[in-house]
Design a protein around this motif. Structure first.
Motif, PDB file in Angstrom:
ATOM      1  N   GLU A 130      -5.333   0.984   2.432  1.00 12.77           N
ATOM      2  CA  GLU A 130      -5.088  -0.049   3.452  1.00 12.77           C
ATOM      3  C   GLU A 130      -5.275   0.518   4.854  1.00 12.77           C
ATOM      4  OE1 GLU A 130      -3.359  -2.845   6.206  1.00 12.77           O
ATOM      5  OE2 GLU A 130      -2.761  -0.771   5.962  1.00 12.77           O
ATOM      6  N   GLU A 131      -4.769   1.729   5.073  1.00  9.97           N
ATOM      7  CA  GLU A 131      -4.809   2.299   6.423  1.00  9.97           C
ATOM      8  C   GLU A 131      -6.221   2.747   6.832  1.00  9.97           C
ATOM      9  OE1 GLU A 131      -2.519   1.673   8.255  1.00  9.97           O
ATOM     10  OE2 GLU A 131      -0.544   1.950   7.360  1.00  9.97           O
ATOM     11  N   HIS A 166       0.830  -1.210   0.000  1.00 15.18           N
ATOM     12  CA  HIS A 166       0.000   0.000   0.000  1.00 15.18           C
ATOM     13  C   HIS A 166       0.860   1.255   0.000  1.00 15.18           C
ATOM     14  CE1 HIS A 166       0.275   0.808   4.463  1.00 15.18           C
ATOM     15  NE2 HIS A 166       0.399  -0.504   4.537  1.00 15.18           N
ATOM     16  N   ASP A 174       4.961  -5.997   4.421  1.00 12.02           N
ATOM     17  CA  ASP A 174       4.219  -4.970   5.166  1.00 12.02           C
ATOM     18  C   ASP A 174       4.109  -5.356   6.640  1.00 12.02           C
ATOM     19  OD1 ASP A 174       2.709  -2.672   5.614  1.00 12.02           O
ATOM     20  OD2 ASP A 174       0.821  -3.623   5.052  1.00 12.02           O
ATOM     21  N   ASP A 186       5.984   1.634   6.835  1.00 16.91           N
ATOM     22  CA  ASP A 186       4.584   1.225   6.608  1.00 16.91           C
ATOM     23  C   ASP A 186       3.943   2.125   5.572  1.00 16.91           C
ATOM     24  OD1 ASP A 186       2.119   0.055   6.870  1.00 16.91           O
ATOM     25  OD2 ASP A 186       1.692   0.835   8.867  1.00 16.91           O
ATOM     26  N   ASP A 187       3.984   1.821   4.275  1.00 16.94           N
ATOM     27  CA  ASP A 187       4.600   0.644   3.712  1.00 16.94           C
ATOM     28  C   ASP A 187       5.429   1.031   2.479  1.00 16.94           C
ATOM     29  OD1 ASP A 187       5.023  -2.092   3.046  1.00 16.94           O
ATOM     30  OD2 ASP A 187       3.171  -2.184   1.904  1.00 16.94           O
TER      31      ASP A 187
HETATM   32 MN    MN Z   1       1.046  -1.505   6.346  1.00 18.52          MN
END
Ligand code: MN
Ligand code: BES
Ligand code: MN
Length: 457
Positions: free
Chosen positions: A153-154, A86, A180, A119-120
């Motif tokens: 993703e977050e 991501h 990740d 991240d990431d």
């Molecule tokens: Mn991540």
């Protein structure tokens, strides 16, 4: 592979300079004011994919932030890797606790500090550079590769399952590779074979129309902050066990063999506690710290808001109280089912003195895989070549919602080869990535493609 390793060694500094540009884009998916930055980051990602020699690179629009897709399918007869990562990042607050600005990547003591470093984006970029090294030295990859880099993703990957389900042919592959997650410890590379799932809620309580004078009205009405505290206090008992009826019904218990393997890992509980700055550790009775974090579910309060929190004192009964809570889940707990149990329980215990409303936020299924499959073994060999150390096998407490989708909907094994460190401050101020691990990770990734490319389909 010697030529590729030499290439990676020679280009070490350039990689860091390029990564700094990637990290400069504030691709905070949660905040509407960064919407354009998130798109700019998707475009940067796509542009980078084209530069390193991937083909049919494009943005895939979603109702939210775009997905970036790219592929290279010139390795006839060889397996195909679907790489997932991501490009979105977490918000940066509290900003005042950053030593250097979160979107001006800065190198100090061999670590690169910036939001997204571990991240990431940093770990995604490591794979871009591994692809580039193969392409520059040989004009080809030893394996077919499809890259799927998302921008949500977050915030729970709300649109990704739909994309995966609607594009099964496009995403057809033999194995998923993801970087990740953290490795077990500095100098202890690892392959992660399990993740926890997640069910997240906002709880809102209203006691009265507006805030009240606590002298004139104190004693006459319920205080929503107090009610919220009482509700939350009923979620877990003193031994750390969650009291929601049915919560543990589907939990797969840790096997004695697995517990024995955890116990063999070089884990120093005192060091762990001191690094966290906790006076004492706390968790479910009967389990070790690693078992609690990797193999047991938990209920956590993420945030609370109510009443007067400014300087000094104000005599008031707040009208509202709000809490954000989440449950980390283990196999075979289902986030929907757990959410229903939580809702039923809280509705039952909430007193009639307040109005309760619940908002279901993101969720994700837990995931676990056997690690005797040939892809995991191939990753083990590649990591050993990149890090000069055989990896250990670990589980993780965090969640990557799409991993279960890849397994269930595409039927694919997932290899989680992360190079972060547990103390690299993901989601926190001073997020960083160790540049030695970044570099070794590029070499290990380059080997990984060769190792997987050499396996039968
Ligand atoms: Mn991540
Ligand atoms: N990279 C993490 C997931 C992770 C964290 C894996 C720690 C292994 C160990 C990912 O970016 C993340 O933060 N996931 C969220 C998911 C949520 C927003 C649905 C999480 O775990 O809170
Ligand atoms: Mn994250």
């Amino acid at each position: 592979m010697d030529k590729i390793v030499d290439h990676i060694n020679v280009n070490r500094d350039r990689y860091v300079e390029e990564l700094k540009q990637y990290l400069a884009i504030p691709s905070v998916s949660a905040l509407p004011q960064h919407k354009d930055d998130v798109r700019r980051c998707a475009e940067w990602t796509a542009d980078q994919m084209r530069r390193i020699g991937l083909q049919t690179v494009r943005l895939e629009e979603t109702p939210g932030h775009p997905i970036v897709y790219g592929e290279w399918l010139g390795a006839q007869g060889a397996p195909t890797i679907l790489f997932y990562g991501h490009y979105d990042v977490q918000p940066v607050d509290p900003l005042n606790l950053w030593t250097s600005p979160p979107f001006e990547a800065t190198v100090r003591d061999g670590e690169i500090y910036a939001r997204g470093s571990v991240d990431d984006k940093g770990q995604v970029f490591m794979h871009f550079k591994a692809v580039e090294a193969h392409m520059k030295e040989h004009g080809r990859l030893p394996v077919n590769m499809k890259f799927l880099i998302e921008g949500e993703e977050e915030v729970g990957s709300a649109n990704l399952d739909n994309f995966v389900n609607a594009n099964k042919a496009l995403l057809k592959a033999d194995v998923v590779v993801i970087s990740d997650s953290p490795m077990f410890d500095r100098g202890v590379p690892s392959i992660c074979y399990g993740l926890r799932g997640l069910a997240y809620y906002q709880i809102d309580l209203r006691g009265t129309k507006s805030d009240l004078h606590s002298g004139s009205f104190g004693g006459a009405v319920a205080n929503p902050a107090m009610v919220l505290a009482q509700i939350l206090a009923q979620m877990k008992d003193r031994s750390g066990r969650i009291k929601i009826p049915g919560f543990y019904d589907d939990v797969v218990e840790l096997l004695p063999e697995e517990r024995a393997e955890f116990a063999k890992l070089p884990f120093n509980e005192r060091k762990y506690r001191l690094e966290l700055g906790a006076p004492r550790l706390f968790g479910e009775t009967g389990f070790t710290t690693l078992e609690r974090v990797w193999g047991r579910p938990t209920f956590e309060v993420n945030g609370l808001l109510s009443g007067f929190t400014g300087e000094g004192a104000k005599t008031v009964i707040p009208a509202l109280a709000m809490g954000k809570v989440s449950m980390r889940l283990v196999p075979n707990q289902d986030p929907k089912k757990i959410g229903d149990l939580f809702e039923a329980h809280i509705k039952k215990i909430a007193p009639k003195t307040v109005e309760l409303s619940l908002t279901r936020m993101h969720g994700g299924k837990p995931w676990m895989t056997a690690f005797d499959n040939p892809f995991v073994q191939a990753a083990g060999r590649a990591i050993e070549k990149g890090f000069g150390q055989r990896p250990v096998f670990n589980r993780e407490g965090g969640s990557i919602p799409v991993v279960a989708t890849f397994q269930e909907e595409l039927g694919l094994p997932c290899v989680l080869f992360g190079v972060g460190l547990p103390d690299e401050n993901a989601h926190a101020p001073d997020e960083k990535l160790d540049l030695g691990n970044f570099h070794n990770g590029i070499i290990a990734s380059a080997f990984l493609y060769g190792e997987i490319g050499g396996l039968p389909r």
